[in-house]
Design an enzyme around this catalytic site. Sequence first.
Site, short mmCIF file in Angstrom:
data_model
loop_
_atom_site.label_atom_id
_atom_site.label_comp_id
_atom_site.label_asym_id
_atom_site.label_seq_id
_atom_site.Cartn_x
_atom_site.Cartn_y
_atom_site.Cartn_z
N ASP A 118 21.48 29.64 57.65
CA ASP A 118 20.30 29.47 56.79
C ASP A 118 20.45 28.27 55.86
O ASP A 118 19.49 27.87 55.21
CB ASP A 118 20.06 30.75 55.99
CG ASP A 118 18.66 30.84 55.42
OD1 ASP A 118 17.82 30.00 55.80
OD2 ASP A 118 18.41 31.74 54.59
N ARG A 123 20.44 20.97 54.88
CA ARG A 123 21.47 19.96 54.60
C ARG A 123 22.06 19.40 55.90
O ARG A 123 22.56 18.28 55.92
CB ARG A 123 22.54 20.57 53.68
CG ARG A 123 23.30 21.71 54.26
CD ARG A 123 24.05 22.50 53.20
NE ARG A 123 23.17 23.38 52.42
CZ ARG A 123 23.55 24.12 51.39
NH1 ARG A 123 24.81 24.09 50.98
NH2 ARG A 123 22.69 24.88 50.76
N LYS A 170 16.86 35.55 57.62
CA LYS A 170 16.29 35.89 56.32
C LYS A 170 15.65 37.27 56.37
O LYS A 170 15.19 37.71 57.44
CB LYS A 170 15.17 34.89 55.95
CG LYS A 170 15.65 33.54 55.48
CD LYS A 170 14.47 32.65 55.10
CE LYS A 170 14.90 31.24 54.77
NZ LYS A 170 15.77 31.11 53.60
N1 BES Z 1 14.44 26.61 52.98
C1 BES Z 1 15.41 27.33 52.25
C2 BES Z 1 15.31 27.16 50.74
C3 BES Z 1 14.10 27.70 50.06
C4 BES Z 1 14.14 28.93 49.43
C5 BES Z 1 12.93 26.96 49.99
C6 BES Z 1 13.02 29.41 48.76
C7 BES Z 1 11.81 27.45 49.31
C8 BES Z 1 11.86 28.67 48.70
C9 BES Z 1 16.81 26.87 52.67
O1 BES Z 1 16.94 26.46 53.98
C10 BES Z 1 17.73 28.02 52.51
O2 BES Z 1 17.58 28.98 53.21
N2 BES Z 1 18.67 27.91 51.58
C11 BES Z 1 19.63 28.93 51.33
C12 BES Z 1 20.98 28.30 51.26
C13 BES Z 1 22.12 29.29 51.24
C14 BES Z 1 22.20 30.01 52.55
C15 BES Z 1 23.41 28.52 50.98
C16 BES Z 1 19.26 29.60 50.00
O3 BES Z 1 18.84 28.90 49.07
O4 BES Z 1 19.36 30.81 49.92
ZN ZN Z 2 15.29 25.74 54.87
MN MN Z 3 17.33 28.07 55.32
#
Ligand code: BES
Ligand code: ZN
Ligand code: MN
Length: 500
Positions: free
Chosen positions: A350, A354, A280
């Site tokens: 990331d 899931r 990230k």
């Molecule tokens: N933990 C994050 C989602 C998240 C984002 C929680 C903002 C709280 C605030 C999750 O693991 C993640 O990184 N999701 C990605 C998925 C993508 C890579 C398909 C996302 O939402 O960008």
């Molecule tokens: Zn996450």
């Molecule tokens: Mn993530």
Amino acid sequence: MKFTLKVAKPHKLAVDSLNLFLFEEDLAKSFSDFPPQIIVQIKEALNKENFKGATSDQLVISGSLDEAAFYKMSVSGLGKKAEFDLAALYESVGRSIRLSQGTKAVKIAFDLPLFWLDKFGPEKTVEAVVIAAMLSSYKFLKYKSQVEINKIRPIEEIIMVIPAQKLAQAEGGIRGGILIAGATLYARDLVNEPAQITTPPFLAEEAVKIAKNSKGAVTVKIWEEDEIKKNKMEAFLGVSRGSHQPPRFIVMRYKPARSRKKIALLGKGITFDTGGLSLKGSEHMETMKLDMAGAAAVLGVFSVIGEIKPPIEVVGLIAACENMPGGRALKPGDILKAANGKTIEVLNTDAEGRLTLADSLSFAVKSEKPDEMIDLATLTGACVVALGENIAGLFGNDVKLLAALEKASNSSGDRVWQLPLEKSYAELIKSQIADIKNTQTGKYGGAITAALFLNEFTADVPWAHLDIAGPAFAEKVTPLTAVGGTGFGVRLLLNYLKSV
Ligand code: BES
Ligand code: ZN
Ligand code: MN
């Protein structure tokens, strides 16, 4: 914070702040139990400040009204009666608390509107006031030095003024409210605690503590790495592999002597989400200690379930690990086999939540055979784009369960909105070389494709998924939250368990 119910003339209470609530419709009437000369004085102040009773209207009337024993009066508008529901009650009490905090009040009296007591009943009303007061005045002070803490004057006592004939019915509301709010604040503490403390073993220890304090109502089993391996949770282990912190699989159980059904509650428990090798950006990583908020909600529920005593068996499942980019970390393109045998191509490390949930769901289906499963996960940024920061996305495969959760949500203050589990989008997560992939083709509808991914592991057991990425963490102060963890889901789940 101490709560008391009192049958009294409100203006005779020697408190720092007497908090009055007014509906738009009631402005012309005489309020509550005040003597006429005080009402004249209040009305004068309301007129001067153009107070119309809208929910945004607030004012403080200070000092010496005739015969008044209180020091200040804090008045809050409630809007229109027809639009007023329990969620509005929580909010208005929260706003009223914030107003009194501004006056440095330590001892507050709420003059409970009769409309509340009649509409919601004395017990529910008192419970809601207690919950709102506790949530609103919460602060995470563990890491503030004493000098800073001394600057804060916390509210010490809240007196609720109530008519004599409602007193007996109202009393249970205090205990109930303290339990529910306490569980919510515990979940907040867990989220606010930095990830250097809330490691997977730490969460496991919390579960053990909950069991120890439950007088036998809750039992807990903790799996370390070898047992997780033995149970073939390769997707979960894959996520954990890039971290020096060992993973833990937490199984909590509450089983009453007679139970009507069995519900599994699953919480996403990523104790820190760097994104892994699909790292990230620093801005997006800042708040990623929040990524165990689902787990925190489940722990919050179990911290009081023995006292709330719902007539159902509840199993709490948390696959706890970190998502780090260490030397052994998952690489984009790696293929993992989940505990139910399905293979997953990991294209973005990331999208880790899931993966851990895939194994938790598989385990629940195979080993627990629940009647229903509900997962809570800070799963996608896309859900925050869709519904904003205050509302969780609700998905699922069972109309009845979804309707029941919507109903439980309405009176809890935790807001949800149903989004479609659109089967035609399942196409987007098919993989060329494995059964499915953990990211989608294209960039739209990311909350839905994430839910569809989870659905691959539910084996058609009635299931609901709450994407709490938005409401799990508050970026700004609101009437009921400080900046940080919100404890979202605890009130909703407790409400649901009580309704089953
Ligand atoms: N933990 C994050 C989602 C998240 C984002 C929680 C903002 C709280 C605030 C999750 O693991 C993640 O990184 N999701 C990605 C998925 C993508 C890579 C398909 C996302 O939402 O960008
Ligand atoms: Zn996450
Ligand atoms: Mn993530």
